[in-house]
Write a protein that holds these residues in place. Structure first.
Motif, PDB file in Angstrom:
ATOM      1  N   LEU A 903      28.188  46.835   3.770  1.00 57.17           N
ATOM      2  CA  LEU A 903      29.566  47.132   3.417  1.00 57.17           C
ATOM      3  C   LEU A 903      30.469  47.080   4.643  1.00 57.17           C
ATOM      4  O   LEU A 903      31.653  46.718   4.538  1.00 57.17           O
ATOM      5  N   ILE A 906      31.748  43.644   5.030  1.00 60.41           N
ATOM      6  CA  ILE A 906      32.818  43.303   4.080  1.00 60.41           C
ATOM      7  C   ILE A 906      34.083  44.116   4.376  1.00 60.41           C
ATOM      8  O   ILE A 906      35.211  43.606   4.279  1.00 60.41           O
ATOM      9  N   MET A 907      33.906  45.397   4.751  1.00 55.17           N
ATOM     10  CA  MET A 907      35.028  46.300   5.010  1.00 55.17           C
ATOM     11  C   MET A 907      35.013  46.681   6.491  1.00 55.17           C
ATOM     12  O   MET A 907      34.307  47.623   6.887  1.00 55.17           O
ATOM     13  N   GLN A 928      32.611  50.013  -6.171  1.00 53.54           N
ATOM     14  CA  GLN A 928      33.986  49.522  -6.037  1.00 53.54           C
ATOM     15  C   GLN A 928      34.018  48.069  -5.515  1.00 53.54           C
ATOM     16  O   GLN A 928      34.793  47.248  -6.013  1.00 53.54           O
ATOM     17  N   VAL A 929      33.211  47.838  -4.551  1.00 52.97           N
ATOM     18  CA  VAL A 929      33.199  46.469  -3.992  1.00 52.97           C
ATOM     19  C   VAL A 929      32.752  45.475  -5.040  1.00 52.97           C
ATOM     20  O   VAL A 929      33.318  44.371  -5.181  1.00 52.97           O
ATOM     21  N   GLN A 932      35.625  44.797  -7.424  1.00 54.43           N
ATOM     22  CA  GLN A 932      36.639  43.923  -6.817  1.00 54.43           C
ATOM     23  C   GLN A 932      36.171  42.470  -6.799  1.00 54.43           C
ATOM     24  O   GLN A 932      36.951  41.562  -7.103  1.00 54.43           O
TER      25      GLN A 932
END
Length: 939
Positions: A903, A906-907, A928-929, A932
């Motif tokens: 994560l 990605i974030m 959540q990811v 999205q």
């Protein structure tokens, strides 16, 4: 030692020391290495690659040879470790190199004292040991070779039979356990192959290994020796002490690159592939010749000649046998001379009709070998002369052909997959490290299944015309014809010895000499006649016309006794008036003549003689016209030349008389010796006589020089007379023509019937004056013509120079244009190849794109299911809290840590240090990811 017998007859024993004795046939270490390479190359093994490397096992420096060939069974391995077994045959047109069944033994024992062989053929695996150390320690009386075999299950076959062999291998090899032996068998790549390990390598007197592994980490070299005379370091083979040493003499990488005429196997030395050469195709100015030895009946042998493009100092004949190099850079013909002839020329020949020696580094010195070397020398001379003449005609002001920068006529490359050789277009220099047939610009040979380009094996005639050889033969033929003509003329016209003796006897009768003296004179005169004829052969008038009438005094003379002679004058009466006629004089001694104690050597040798009768006839024919010695006609000169060439001189035999006086008139001078001088000379000592004789000799030489000067003046005057006669004839012709045409000009004078207008005849003085005026006008006209010709030649030279300059400029421009065109063609070919490569990459990328699209589609289809499962899991976890054990909690924590790291990719704003992995925060963030991503994919 118990003698072994067969049918009651003793068998020959083989002492273990023979292993070392047999290895001494290799005086050069690389010849021993080549024997092991040949075993992998031969068609019964048919290896595609062989790896040669240096390794250290148990503190011992070892040399390893590993191939991926067919391997061997235990029986075949036993034959390889024995002597003289060679059952190699030709397979698929590939001729084996091995002949004697001795290569492995002599080669391995030359490199080191011990060798172990690991081999597998797909069914069984075998290990064999050939060790001098083992035989010395066990004090064996015969050559013993321990051998064991394993099956596919890695178990020893016939463990009872191979028990002693296994013990010997474990005790006296570098591998003390069965597992280590199997590990070396596993080091062979693939199911088949052979691995040879040699240790206890030969060392020099300083304890260093014979081979140098440190100077180049990708090569095996022979250490350099220090030359005490020059102080330089280098290595030279014994047969190349006076030559520039090629790199193949001390570098295994360079030697293995030319080891085979047409390489069919890749050689990898210390991890790097050897760039093998197709030696017959990598030369410049390649031409092919043929050799038809009589001992081969109607067969022909092809010889390839060319210039070495890498180093001009490495030249000579490359002699191969069954595709294997036997002799490298063997100089023949003009290359053996101490000059620059033949420099840079390399010849390539495959001598399958000759027999190589035991170590395959030379041929047996037979009659066939000598004839072959002589023929190679002649043909190399022909090629050198032709190339030299051709390049001199093309570029006479350039560097010699051996010093010019050259590049190979053709570019050939070997496929790393099928090992076939392919020809590339000109201009392709930069090739990749690994080249395959699929990269060939020629679509006809772009597949590995396509055979190689055929070669012109049925060559009948040379590929070039030997014009220089034809010219030399023509010159030799003309020279032989000329010599034969001269010999025939001399042989047919020379008189016999009997005729000379008869002439001597007739002359001596006239003189009234005693019979004993006549016999003595005739015996001594014959060899003089023969000698003069021999001299005439050497200095023939045809070869040297200027010296045809010269009289010479030889340096080596026959000794005669000095006396106080008085010669009769009547013998010279017929010759005093003729200055050009010389005769040999033979003096007959009187018994009453006293001899002095000291002797002096003097003889006047005359090489050309003229007959007296011919001379008198010539005097009568030219008598009143010209003064004596001033000018003679060409006919007279030709008669003199013929007579001096073919006739033996008249010999005048003169008898000495004490009371007579001397009155000799020499040709071309008036040398008179009075009676008083002779009497005074007789009263002096022998030393005075020698001085007088030397003075006489000097006077004779002066007279000869005067005669030669008069003769030259005579020839000049005769030429001038001829020129004047020709002018008079031309003037007469002009006057006749003008009289017939009734024409006259201001510069021309006519003499019709030698009369004036009033009918009176012209005075001869007036005619002479008019004649002189005409001559002057002719001279003026000649001068004008000469000046006009000079102007014409100068103009033509200027025009030629201007034309040449223009032509040179045009040639330079054309040359630049052609060079630019060649560069454009090369760039076009490179661009074509790059475009093809890019197209291939494009197709590959297209395939990858299609695969990625399919994967993306599958992921899109699976996203809703993953989201639903995640939502269900979160709701379930919230509704029903699950209690995990300690192990499960640790696994869950580690899983959350890994997901948190994903994560964070990605974030980027996510701070992992603030995340608590014991709660469901990471799970919520993952949900959540995923949502999205689902939204993004749906949009």
């Amino acid at each position: 030692m118990a003698a072994q017998t067969q049918s009651g007859i003793r068998l020959s024993a083989l002492c273990p020391k023979f292993l070392h004795t047999n290895s001494t046939s290799h005086t050069w270490p690389f010849s021993a290495v080549a024997e092991l390479i040949d075993n992998a190359y031969d068609p019964d093994v048919n290896a595609k690659q062989i790896w040669i490397d240096k390794t250290v096992i148990n503190g011992n420096i070892c040399l390893t040879f590993t191939d991926n060939g067919n391997g061997m069974t235990s029986e075949k391995l036993h034959k390889m470790l024995s002597f003289g077994f060679s059952d190699k045959v030709t397979i698929n047109g590939r001729v084996p190199v091995g002949l004697y069944g001795n290569g492995f033994k002599s080669g391995s024992m030359r490199l080191g004292k011990d060798a172990i062989v690991f081999t597998k053929n797909g069914e069984t695996m075998s290990v064999g040991l050939l060790s001098q150390t083992f035989l010395e320690v066990t004090k064996a009386e015969h050559v013993i070779v321990p051998i064991i075999s394993f099956n596919k299950q890695r178990q020893i076959i016939n463990s009872v039979e191979f028990k002693d062999s296994l013990k010997a291998l474990q005790a006296h090899s570098l591998f003390s356990t069965e597992e280590k032996l199997l590990a070396e068998l596993d080091a062979i790549i693939g199911k088949k192959g052979t691995r040879i390990i040699i240790w206890n390598l030969r060392r020099d007197k300083d304890g260093e290994t014979e081979l140098d592994f440190d100077k180049d980490k990708y090569d095996i070299r022979i250490p350099e020796d220090l030359d005490e005379a020059t102080g330089k370091r280098g290595y030279k083979k014994q047969e190349r002490l006076d030559q520039v040493v090629p790199e193949s003499d001390y570098s295994l990488r360079a030697y293995s690159s030319i080891l085979y005429l047409k390489p069919r196997m890749q050689i990898i030395i210390r991890g790097q592939k050897v760039k093998t050469q197709l030696i017959s195709k990598s030369l410049a100015y390649i031409e092919r010749d043929i050799y038809r030895p009589k001992f081969l009946a109607a067969k022909t042998v092809r010889i390839t000649f060319g210039f070495n493009c890498r180093n001009k100092d490495h030249y000579g004949i490359m002699m191969y046998h069954r595709n294997r190099l036997i002799k490298a850079y063997e100089r023949v013909g003009c290359q053996l001379k101490a000059n620059n002839m033949g420099v840079g020329v390399v010849g390539v020949i495959e001598c399958n009709f000759l027999k190589p020696t035991h170590n395959k580094q030379d041929f047996d010195y037979t009659n066939e070998y000598r004839l072959t070397m002589a023929a190679l020398g002649e043909k190399l001379n022909d090629y050198w002369n032709e190339m030299k003449a051709k390049k001199n005609e093309e570029c006479p002001l350039d560097l010699p052909v051996e010093d010019q920068q050259k590049r190979p006529d053709q570019t050939w490359v070997q496929c790393d997959s099928c090992l076939k050789w392919r020809k590339l277009p000109d201009g392709i220099d930069n090739l990749p490290e690994k080249w395959y047939c699929s990269l060939n610009p020629d679509p006809q040979f772009r597949n590995c299944s396509v055979p190689e380009e055929p070669e012109d094996d049925d060559l009948i005639h040379p590929t070039y015309e030997k014009t220089c050889k034809k010219k030399d033969r023509e010159k030799l033929r003309k020279r032989l014809e000329y010599n034969q003509q001269i010999f025939n003329e001399i042989y047919l016209k020379a008189p016999s010895v009997s005729s000379i003796k008869n002439a001597l006897s007739s002359v001596s009768r006239k003189e009234g000499a005693p019979r004993s003296h006549l016999t003595e004179a005739s015996n001594t005169s014959v060899p003089r006649c023969i000698n003069t004829s021999n001299n005439r052969l050497v200095s023939s008038p045809l070869l040297d016309p200027d010296n045809s009438l010269k009289r010479k005094i030889s340096g080596s003379s026959t000794p005669i006794a000095l006396k106080t002679p008085r010669l009769n004058n009547h013998t010279f009466d017929d010759h005093t008036e003729d200055d050009d006629e010389d005769e040999d004089v033979i003096i007959l001694e009187e018994s009453s003549t006293p001899k002095p104690a000291a002797d002096c050597d003097i003889t006047i040798v005359k090489n050309e003689h003229i007959n007296v009768e011919q001379g008198s006839m010539q005097k009568e024919t030219c008598g009143a016209k010209e003064p004596r010695g001033a000018g003679s006609s060409d006919t007279k000169h030709e008669q003199w030349t013929a007579s001096t060439q073919t006739e033996i001189p008249c010999l005048v035999v003169k008898k000495e008389e004490v009371e007579d006086h001397i009155d000799i008139q020499l040709p071309g001078s008036t040398l008179e010796i009075s009676q008083q001088e002779i009497i005074s000379a007789s009263e002096t000592s022998s030393v005075d006589l020698s001085i007088v004789l030397n003075e006489l000799r000097n006077q004779l030489q002066v007279a000869d020089q005067e005669k030669d000067n008069y003769r030259k003046q005579c020839e000049m005057l005769t030429k001038q007379m001829k020129i004047l006669e020709q002018r008079v004839l031309e003037m007469n012709d002009k006057y006749v023509k003008r009289e017939m045409c009734h024409q006259s000009t201001e510069t021309s004078i006519t003499f019709p019937d030698d009369k004036l207008e009033n009918g009176e005849e012209k005075n001869p003085e007036e005619v002479a004056v008019l004649y002189e005026q005409a001559l002057k006008e002719i001279e003026k006209l000649k001068e004008q013509c000469f000046t006009l010709q000079n102007l014409k030649t100068e103009c033509s030279k200027c025009a030629n120079n201007e034309n040449k300059n223009e032509v040179d400029e045009i040639a330079v421009q054309l040359d630049d244009v052609f060079r630019q065109l060649d560069k454009c063609n090369i760039e076009r070919e490179q661009y074509k190849s790059e475009v093809e490569l890019l197209e291939m990459e494009k197709t590959q990328i297209g395939f990858q794109c299609e695969e990625l699209k399919t994967e993306v589609a599958q992921l899109k289809a699976a996203i809703p299911q993953v989201v639903a499962c995640a939502n269900d899991s979160t709701t379930r976890n919230a509704a029903n809290p699950v209690s995990y054990s300690d192990e499960e909690s640790l696994k869950l924590r580690s899983l959350r840590v890994n997901v948190g790291q994903l994560l964070a990719i990605i974030m980027p704003d996510l701070d992992l240090q603030q995340v608590n992995y014991d709660v469901d925060v990471v799970d919520e963030m993952l949900g959540q990811v995923v949502e999205q991503m689902h939204e993004i994919s749906s949009t």
